[in-house]
Write a protein that holds these residues in place. Structure first.
Motif, PDB file in Angstrom:
ATOM      1  N   ILE A   1      21.545  23.261 -19.662  1.00 18.28           N
ATOM      2  CA  ILE A   1      21.102  22.037 -18.991  1.00 18.28           C
ATOM      3  C   ILE A   1      22.276  21.341 -18.318  1.00 18.28           C
ATOM      4  N   ALA A   2      23.398  21.237 -19.017  1.00 19.39           N
ATOM      5  CA  ALA A   2      24.572  20.570 -18.454  1.00 19.39           C
ATOM      6  C   ALA A   2      25.069  21.293 -17.214  1.00 19.39           C
ATOM      7  N   HIS A   3      25.162  22.605 -17.285  1.00 17.24           N
ATOM      8  CA  HIS A   3      25.650  23.374 -16.141  1.00 17.24           C
ATOM      9  C   HIS A   3      24.672  23.282 -14.971  1.00 17.24           C
ATOM     10  N   ALA A   4      23.372  23.308 -15.258  1.00 14.64           N
ATOM     11  CA  ALA A   4      22.379  23.220 -14.186  1.00 14.64           C
ATOM     12  C   ALA A   4      22.458  21.873 -13.476  1.00 14.64           C
ATOM     13  N   ASN A   5      22.629  20.795 -14.236  1.00 18.91           N
ATOM     14  CA  ASN A   5      22.752  19.475 -13.629  1.00 18.91           C
ATOM     15  C   ASN A   5      24.033  19.348 -12.821  1.00 18.91           C
ATOM     16  N   ARG A   6      25.124  19.905 -13.335  1.00 18.02           N
ATOM     17  CA  ARG A   6      26.378  19.860 -12.581  1.00 18.02           C
ATOM     18  C   ARG A   6      26.239  20.617 -11.263  1.00 18.02           C
ATOM     19  N   ASP A   7      25.648  21.799 -11.314  1.00 24.36           N
ATOM     20  CA  ASP A   7      25.452  22.579 -10.092  1.00 24.36           C
ATOM     21  C   ASP A   7      24.593  21.811  -9.088  1.00 24.36           C
ATOM     22  N   LEU A   8      23.593  21.075  -9.593  1.00 25.40           N
ATOM     23  CA  LEU A   8      22.718  20.300  -8.710  1.00 25.40           C
ATOM     24  C   LEU A   8      23.508  19.221  -7.981  1.00 25.40           C
ATOM     25  N   TYR A   9      24.376  18.518  -8.715  1.00 29.54           N
ATOM     26  CA  TYR A   9      25.201  17.486  -8.097  1.00 29.54           C
ATOM     27  C   TYR A   9      26.153  18.069  -7.056  1.00 29.54           C
ATOM     28  N   ILE A  10      26.678  19.235  -7.328  1.00 27.29           N
ATOM     29  CA  ILE A  10      27.625  19.838  -6.389  1.00 27.29           C
ATOM     30  C   ILE A  10      26.898  20.316  -5.134  1.00 27.29           C
ATOM     31  N   ARG A  11      25.649  20.791  -5.305  1.00 29.36           N
ATOM     32  CA  ARG A  11      24.855  21.179  -4.132  1.00 29.36           C
ATOM     33  C   ARG A  11      24.426  19.969  -3.324  1.00 29.36           C
ATOM     34  N   HIS A  12      24.146  18.881  -4.020  1.00 25.10           N
ATOM     35  CA  HIS A  12      23.670  17.659  -3.360  1.00 25.10           C
ATOM     36  C   HIS A  12      24.560  16.478  -3.773  1.00 25.10           C
ATOM     37  N   PRO A  13      25.795  16.431  -3.306  1.00 26.51           N
ATOM     38  CA  PRO A  13      26.724  15.386  -3.760  1.00 26.51           C
ATOM     39  C   PRO A  13      26.257  13.968  -3.438  1.00 26.51           C
ATOM     40  N   TRP A  14      25.389  13.819  -2.467  1.00 20.62           N
ATOM     41  CA  TRP A  14      24.859  12.481  -2.125  1.00 20.62           C
ATOM     42  C   TRP A  14      24.100  11.877  -3.302  1.00 20.62           C
ATOM     43  N   MET A  15      23.612  12.699  -4.231  1.00 18.32           N
ATOM     44  CA  MET A  15      22.893  12.168  -5.386  1.00 18.32           C
ATOM     45  C   MET A  15      23.793  11.262  -6.219  1.00 18.32           C
ATOM     46  N   LEU A  16      25.104  11.511  -6.155  1.00 17.55           N
ATOM     47  CA  LEU A  16      26.053  10.683  -6.895  1.00 17.55           C
ATOM     48  C   LEU A  16      26.255   9.325  -6.222  1.00 17.55           C
ATOM     49  N   GLN A  17      25.735   9.170  -5.024  1.00 15.63           N
ATOM     50  CA  GLN A  17      25.834   7.894  -4.312  1.00 15.63           C
ATOM     51  C   GLN A  17      24.603   7.025  -4.505  1.00 15.63           C
ATOM     52  N   THR A  18      23.596   7.544  -5.166  1.00 12.63           N
ATOM     53  CA  THR A  18      22.361   6.787  -5.335  1.00 12.63           C
ATOM     54  C   THR A  18      22.391   6.004  -6.633  1.00 12.63           C
TER      55      THR A  18
END
Length: 271
Positions: free
Chosen positions: A109-126
């Motif tokens: 789960i942790a790795h999947a979420n990290r990969d998601l953020y790296i694919r969509h870095p804009w999610m860290l801006q929301t």
């Protein structure tokens, strides 16, 4: 990196769109083939490439080759659009694999979420959404299932998932910031290290800060970088899971670390 979605969408309108309970007011004004899903895909591609600063209804309309006002037939505004984008991104997560020990499941789960953020870095801006869309609920249920049946209370299960996700978000932010720094400077960490190392050696007085000098040289020699994202993430994740292990053992009355969920080996692997 500061949040850019400071003004969230209207909750009622966002929820209606997230759950598709309300059709657009009039499809007749829209271009044939235009839909909420197509708008979300185009907006996500724009944000992936340029970040949320570049996202606007006008830019999305240009990408779809339609008039800007056509989008408002389907999505009321940028706030609601970002709510839709976040929930759509969660659909990329695999919520079907519930095999393995609790530690192995949280690890995935942790790795999947990290990969998601790296694919969509804009999610860290929301700003973290309060809206429970279908994909967010599926994600939450999947993550809770990793620690279900271990003797934790419902509140402890929720807090455990929040702990892991909070760690992932924090380290993903560091990774994305490091990548942006590399892009903006035109110099990766190894190139920076080769340039800065001899200069620092000439300028710094190791006798004034001997511990920092020793450790810094060791880290630099090992990673050839100021920040080794993959190593730091893996090391910290195992320590977070070690803490969860203590809680699980306390609730199960087990003194032997690892009996219920596996032990982290010296190399950070789960055994």
């Amino acid at each position: 990196m500061s949040p850019q979605n400071s003004k969230s969408g209207d909750p009622a309108r966002s929820l209606a769109l997230l759950w598709r309970t309300q059709e657009p007011a009039s499809r007749r004004r829209g271009k044939p083939g235009l839909s909420v899903d197509r708008i979300v895909v185009a907006a996500t591609e724009l944000a992936d490439a340029e970040g949320l600063d570049a996202l606007s209804m006008r830019r999305v309309a240009e990408a779809l080759d339609v008039g800007t006002m056509s989008l408002y037939t389907y999505v009321p505004g940028k706030g609601e659009l970002i709510d839709l984008m976040v929930d759509a991104a969660y659909a990329d997560l695999d919520t079907g694999d519930r095999s393995g020990t609790w530690r192995e499941r949280l690890h995935r789960i942790a790795h999947a979420n990290r990969d998601l953020y790296i694919r969509h870095p804009w999610m860290l801006q929301t700003v973290t959404t309060r809206l429970l869309g279908p994909n967010l609920i599926a994600k939450y249920d999947h993550e809770l299932s990793a620690v279900d049946g271990l003797g934790l209370s419902d509140v402890e299960m929720d807090s455990t998932v929040s702990l892991v996700n909070g760690y992932v978000e924090s380290t993903a932010r560091q990774t994305v910031n490091s990548e942006w720094l590399t892009r903006d400077s035109g110099m990766d960490d190894q190139q920076w290290w080769r340039t800065a190392d001899p200069l620092l050696a000439a300028l710094a007085d190791e006798s004034q800060h001997p511990t920092a000098a020793r450790v810094g040289v060791s880290v630099g020699t090992t990673h050839r970088a100021l920040y080794a994202a993959d190593h730091e993430f893996a090391f910290g994740l195992e320590r977070v899971l070690d803490g969860v292990q203590v809680l699980v053992d306390a609730r199960s009355g087990t003194d032997e670390v690892g009996m219920r969920g596996g032990r982290a080996g010296g190399d950070g692997a789960v055994t």
